[in-house]
Design a protein around this motif. Structure first.
Motif, PDB file in Angstrom:
ATOM      1  N   SER A   1       0.838  -1.192   0.000  1.00 34.87           N
ATOM      2  CA  SER A   1       0.000   0.000   0.000  1.00 34.87           C
ATOM      3  C   SER A   1       0.878   1.250   0.000  1.00 34.87           C
ATOM      4  CB  SER A   1      -0.900   0.009   1.242  1.00 34.87           C
ATOM      5  OG  SER A   1      -1.534   1.261   1.416  1.00 34.87           O
ATOM      6  N   TRP A   2       0.333   2.338  -0.562  1.00 32.17           N
ATOM      7  CA  TRP A   2       1.044   3.616  -0.544  1.00 32.17           C
ATOM      8  C   TRP A   2       1.207   4.139   0.872  1.00 32.17           C
ATOM      9  CZ3 TRP A   2      -1.424   7.643   1.774  1.00 32.17           C
ATOM     10  CH2 TRP A   2      -2.811   7.544   1.915  1.00 32.17           C
ATOM     11  N   ARG A   3       0.412   3.608   1.812  1.00 31.53           N
ATOM     12  CA  ARG A   3       0.494   4.077   3.198  1.00 31.53           C
ATOM     13  C   ARG A   3       1.826   3.735   3.845  1.00 31.53           C
ATOM     14  NH1 ARG A   3      -2.869   2.587   7.340  1.00 31.53           N
ATOM     15  NH2 ARG A   3      -1.976   4.406   8.362  1.00 31.53           N
ATOM     16  N   TRP A   4       2.557   2.761   3.276  1.00 33.43           N
ATOM     17  CA  TRP A   4       3.888   2.470   3.802  1.00 33.43           C
ATOM     18  C   TRP A   4       4.811   3.683   3.644  1.00 33.43           C
ATOM     19  CZ3 TRP A   4       5.150  -1.198   6.996  1.00 33.43           C
ATOM     20  CH2 TRP A   4       4.430  -2.395   7.014  1.00 33.43           C
ATOM     21  N   LEU A   5       4.546   4.528   2.650  1.00 35.75           N
ATOM     22  CA  LEU A   5       5.383   5.711   2.428  1.00 35.75           C
ATOM     23  C   LEU A   5       5.162   6.768   3.499  1.00 35.75           C
ATOM     24  CD1 LEU A   5       4.934   6.049  -1.456  1.00 35.75           C
ATOM     25  CD2 LEU A   5       6.861   5.028  -0.213  1.00 35.75           C
ATOM     26  N   THR A   6       3.936   6.869   3.982  1.00 37.03           N
ATOM     27  CA  THR A   6       3.620   7.892   4.988  1.00 37.03           C
ATOM     28  C   THR A   6       3.746   7.375   6.412  1.00 37.03           C
ATOM     29  OG1 THR A   6       1.248   7.340   4.960  1.00 37.03           O
ATOM     30  CG2 THR A   6       2.027   8.979   3.368  1.00 37.03           C
ATOM     31  N   LEU A   7       3.880   6.053   6.569  1.00 31.82           N
ATOM     32  CA  LEU A   7       3.899   5.458   7.908  1.00 31.82           C
ATOM     33  C   LEU A   7       4.993   6.037   8.811  1.00 31.82           C
ATOM     34  CD1 LEU A   7       2.588   3.337   9.765  1.00 31.82           C
ATOM     35  CD2 LEU A   7       4.247   1.673   8.893  1.00 31.82           C
ATOM     36  N   PRO A   8       6.247   6.206   8.348  1.00 31.65           N
ATOM     37  CA  PRO A   8       7.279   6.760   9.245  1.00 31.65           C
ATOM     38  C   PRO A   8       6.919   8.142   9.794  1.00 31.65           C
ATOM     39  CG  PRO A   8       8.285   5.796   7.297  1.00 31.65           C
ATOM     40  CD  PRO A   8       6.812   5.836   7.042  1.00 31.65           C
ATOM     41  N   PHE A   9       6.309   8.977   8.957  1.00 27.54           N
ATOM     42  CA  PHE A   9       5.942  10.322   9.402  1.00 27.54           C
ATOM     43  C   PHE A   9       4.783  10.266  10.404  1.00 27.54           C
ATOM     44  CE2 PHE A   9       7.621  10.562   5.072  1.00 27.54           C
ATOM     45  CZ  PHE A   9       8.693  11.421   5.264  1.00 27.54           C
ATOM     46  N   GLU A  10       3.813   9.378  10.139  1.00 28.87           N
ATOM     47  CA  GLU A  10       2.691   9.213  11.065  1.00 28.87           C
ATOM     48  C   GLU A  10       3.178   8.674  12.406  1.00 28.87           C
ATOM     49  OE1 GLU A  10      -0.332   6.796   9.311  1.00 28.87           O
ATOM     50  OE2 GLU A  10      -0.357   7.925   7.441  1.00 28.87           O
ATOM     51  N   LEU A  11       4.148   7.759  12.359  1.00 26.63           N
ATOM     52  CA  LEU A  11       4.680   7.182  13.586  1.00 26.63           C
ATOM     53  C   LEU A  11       5.434   8.227  14.403  1.00 26.63           C
ATOM     54  CD1 LEU A  11       5.154   4.749  15.391  1.00 26.63           C
ATOM     55  CD2 LEU A  11       7.128   4.141  13.967  1.00 26.63           C
ATOM     56  N   CYS A  12       6.235   9.050  13.746  1.00 26.54           N
ATOM     57  CA  CYS A  12       6.964  10.108  14.461  1.00 26.54           C
ATOM     58  C   CYS A  12       5.996  11.068  15.143  1.00 26.54           C
ATOM     59  CB  CYS A  12       7.869  10.870  13.492  1.00 26.54           C
ATOM     60  SG  CYS A  12       9.314   9.929  12.951  1.00 26.54           S
ATOM     61  N   ARG A  13       4.934  11.424  14.444  1.00 24.80           N
ATOM     62  CA  ARG A  13       3.930  12.319  15.032  1.00 24.80           C
ATOM     63  C   ARG A  13       3.256  11.668  16.231  1.00 24.80           C
ATOM     64  NH1 ARG A  13      -0.523  14.208  10.929  1.00 24.80           N
ATOM     65  NH2 ARG A  13      -0.975  11.969  11.053  1.00 24.80           N
ATOM     66  N   ALA A  14       2.938  10.365  16.112  1.00 22.08           N
ATOM     67  CA  ALA A  14       2.290   9.653  17.216  1.00 22.08           C
ATOM     68  C   ALA A  14       3.219   9.545  18.426  1.00 22.08           C
ATOM     69  CB  ALA A  14       1.856   8.262  16.756  1.00 22.08           C
ATOM     70  N   LEU A  15       4.511   9.301  18.184  1.00 32.47           N
ATOM     71  CA  LEU A  15       5.466   9.200  19.287  1.00 32.47           C
ATOM     72  C   LEU A  15       5.610  10.537  20.017  1.00 32.47           C
ATOM     73  CD1 LEU A  15       8.203   7.003  17.570  1.00 32.47           C
ATOM     74  CD2 LEU A  15       6.681   6.302  19.430  1.00 32.47           C
ATOM     75  N   TRP A  16       5.634  11.626  19.261  1.00 35.06           N
ATOM     76  CA  TRP A  16       5.720  12.950  19.877  1.00 35.06           C
ATOM     77  C   TRP A  16       4.475  13.233  20.725  1.00 35.06           C
ATOM     78  CZ3 TRP A  16       8.607  16.442  21.733  1.00 35.06           C
ATOM     79  CH2 TRP A  16       8.158  17.750  21.922  1.00 35.06           C
ATOM     80  N   HIS A  17       3.318  12.893  20.193  1.00 26.52           N
ATOM     81  CA  HIS A  17       2.067  13.073  20.935  1.00 26.52           C
ATOM     82  C   HIS A  17       2.066  12.200  22.186  1.00 26.52           C
ATOM     83  CE1 HIS A  17      -2.640  13.049  20.842  1.00 26.52           C
ATOM     84  NE2 HIS A  17      -2.157  13.762  21.833  1.00 26.52           N
ATOM     85  N   ALA A  18       2.578  10.967  22.063  1.00 24.63           N
ATOM     86  CA  ALA A  18       2.617  10.049  23.202  1.00 24.63           C
ATOM     87  C   ALA A  18       3.501  10.593  24.322  1.00 24.63           C
ATOM     88  CB  ALA A  18       3.122   8.679  22.749  1.00 24.63           C
ATOM     89  N   ILE A  19       4.669  11.117  23.969  1.00 25.26           N
ATOM     90  CA  ILE A  19       5.573  11.672  24.982  1.00 25.26           C
ATOM     91  C   ILE A  19       4.909  12.841  25.708  1.00 25.26           C
ATOM     92  CG2 ILE A  19       7.711  12.982  25.274  1.00 25.26           C
ATOM     93  CD1 ILE A  19       8.959  11.185  23.135  1.00 25.26           C
ATOM     94  N   ARG A  20       4.239  13.696  24.959  1.00 23.38           N
ATOM     95  CA  ARG A  20       3.559  14.837  25.576  1.00 23.38           C
ATOM     96  C   ARG A  20       2.481  14.368  26.553  1.00 23.38           C
ATOM     97  NH1 ARG A  20       1.561  18.768  20.978  1.00 23.38           N
ATOM     98  NH2 ARG A  20       0.767  19.849  22.826  1.00 23.38           N
ATOM     99  N   LEU A  21       1.709  13.345  26.157  1.00 22.91           N
ATOM    100  CA  LEU A  21       0.665  12.823  27.041  1.00 22.91           C
ATOM    101  C   LEU A  21       1.259  12.226  28.314  1.00 22.91           C
ATOM    102  CD1 LEU A  21      -1.907  11.010  24.699  1.00 22.91           C
ATOM    103  CD2 LEU A  21      -2.371  12.904  26.246  1.00 22.91           C
ATOM    104  N   LEU A  22       2.322  11.456  28.155  1.00 26.12           N
ATOM    105  CA  LEU A  22       2.911  10.784  29.310  1.00 26.12           C
ATOM    106  C   LEU A  22       3.517  11.779  30.296  1.00 26.12           C
ATOM    107  CD1 LEU A  22       4.578   7.667  27.634  1.00 26.12           C
ATOM    108  CD2 LEU A  22       2.416   7.789  28.872  1.00 26.12           C
TER     109      LEU A  22
END
Length: 370
Positions: free
Chosen positions: A71-92
């Motif tokens: 899927s083309w979503r594999w191309l955007t996955l690294p960027f989505e993951l980085c955004r999710a990790l940043w959001h996760a750190i802020r929440l924690l």
């Protein structure tokens, strides 16, 4: 917030990863009324309403889910993951939980990966027999691992506690069998079959049940939960003793109470409730999913009938339901289902293990509770 009293629960997308954590939350509150929970789940899943009903603040969280095909979503996955990790750190860092608890869900992964940076400990519970992808990804960060099945523990290369499955108590029906059957306008002289197609319903199960509806309704009552927006008998006549519902919420426990036989998928959420109630069941696992291994575990223990979509026929399904309705066979299946895996006291056991913190202390607690 006080780190010692804050626990972050995370799961969603389906209720399978949600209800076990709600059971644990109830057990924890019974032990320590001062404990504070927050829930991080999917923005559009079914869990928010149930979580908030338990008085737990709900925080929607966007976590990427890796596609299991090209899927083309594999191309955007690294960027989505980085955004999710940043959001996760802020929440924690905002809520500073002492523990993060997950029963396996992709929404949990970024939070668990960031747990060491926020000083939070992690507990994960594996529901199905095969280890889920999300739990595989979270396993290196886990301070405590519990499983439903002994088969699962063999595939995990770290200390594991086989405890059974925490089951969320939806409440006990106070109505008599006669009152419930009258409520559903069903025949009290017949046995009752409850059909559950999972949280979103099953087109295949609905179609097969419709093909035997006329024959089955002459011999038994049927309560069929088809799934939201899934219709049956569009072109044909619905038999007199056959009742269909898109969803059953308030009446679900009533339907389960009067059911003599349950026809269902093989997800652990429903399976745990069947174990708790001790119900005779026929499992039709979702093909190419962990449910296949769950159903195999049931079959290996002779605790229920298992039919596979690739080989079943209307005649086989009808005959299997008839067999399960026979009083002698039904009682045998009920007894074996009630002992398929532990459910009573499991949530309390998990809380004890979490509070023990150290692996050796957790083992001692488990021995004491068994």
């Amino acid at each position: 917030m006080d780190r010692k009293q804050t626990v972050l629960l995370t799961g969603g997308g389906t209720l399978g990863s949600v209800t076990p954590l709600l059971a644990i939350a109830r057990a924890w509150r019974a032990r320590d009324p001062e404990v504070s929970f927050i829930w991080v789940g999917t923005p559009d899943g079914p869990e928010a309403r149930l979580v908030e009903r338990e008085g737990i603040p709900f925080i929607p969280f966007n976590a990427p889910k890796a596609p299991r095909y090209l899927s083309w979503r594999w191309l955007t996955l690294p960027f989505e993951l980085c955004r999710a990790l940043w959001h996760a750190i802020r929440l924690l860092f905002e809520y500073q939980p002492a523990w993060i608890l997950s029963a396996g869900a992709y929404v949990s992964v970024p939070l668990v990966w960031c747990a060491p940076f926020a000083g939070a400990k992690v507990a994960i519970h594996q529901l199905d027999v095969p280890l889920s992808l999300s739990n595989r990804l979270m396993l290196p960060m886990a301070d405590l691992v519990t499983t439903t099945w002994s088969e699962t523990a063999k595939s995990i290369k770290k200390p594991v506690h086989v405890v059974g499955s925490p089951v969320y108590d939806r409440g006990v029906s106070v109505r008599s069998r006669e009152d419930i059957l009258m409520h559903f306008d069903l025949d009290p002289t017949l046995g009752t079959v409850l059909v559950l197609g999972g949280g979103t319903g099953s087109v295949a199960l609905n179609a097969m049940m419709e093909s035997i509806a006329m024959d089955l309704a002459r011999e038994a009552n049927v309560i069929h939960v088809t799934g939201k927006d899934k219709r049956m008998f569009v072109t044909g006549h619905q038999p007199g003793n056959y009742r269909t519902f898109g969803l059953l919420e308030e009446d679900l426990m009533d339907a389960l109470r009067v059911a003599d036989v349950v026809v269902t998928r093989a997800g652990l959420g429903t399976m745990g409730e069947l174990v708790l109630e001790g119900k005779a069941a026929i499992f039709v696992p979702l093909p190419h999913s962990p449910q296949v291994a769950n159903a195999r575990a049931v079959s290996d223990r002779s605790a229920g009938y298992v039919l596979e979509e690739r080989t079943w026929t209307r005649e086989l399904l009808l005959e299997t339901i008839r067999k399960a309705l026979e009083p002698h066979k039904r009682h045998e299946l009920e007894e074996r289902m009630a002992h398929l895996f532990p459910v009573k006291g499991v949530a309390e056991t998990v809380v004890e293990l979490v509070l023990a913190k150290e692996a050796r202390g957790g083992k001692d607690v488990l021995k004491r509770l068994q």
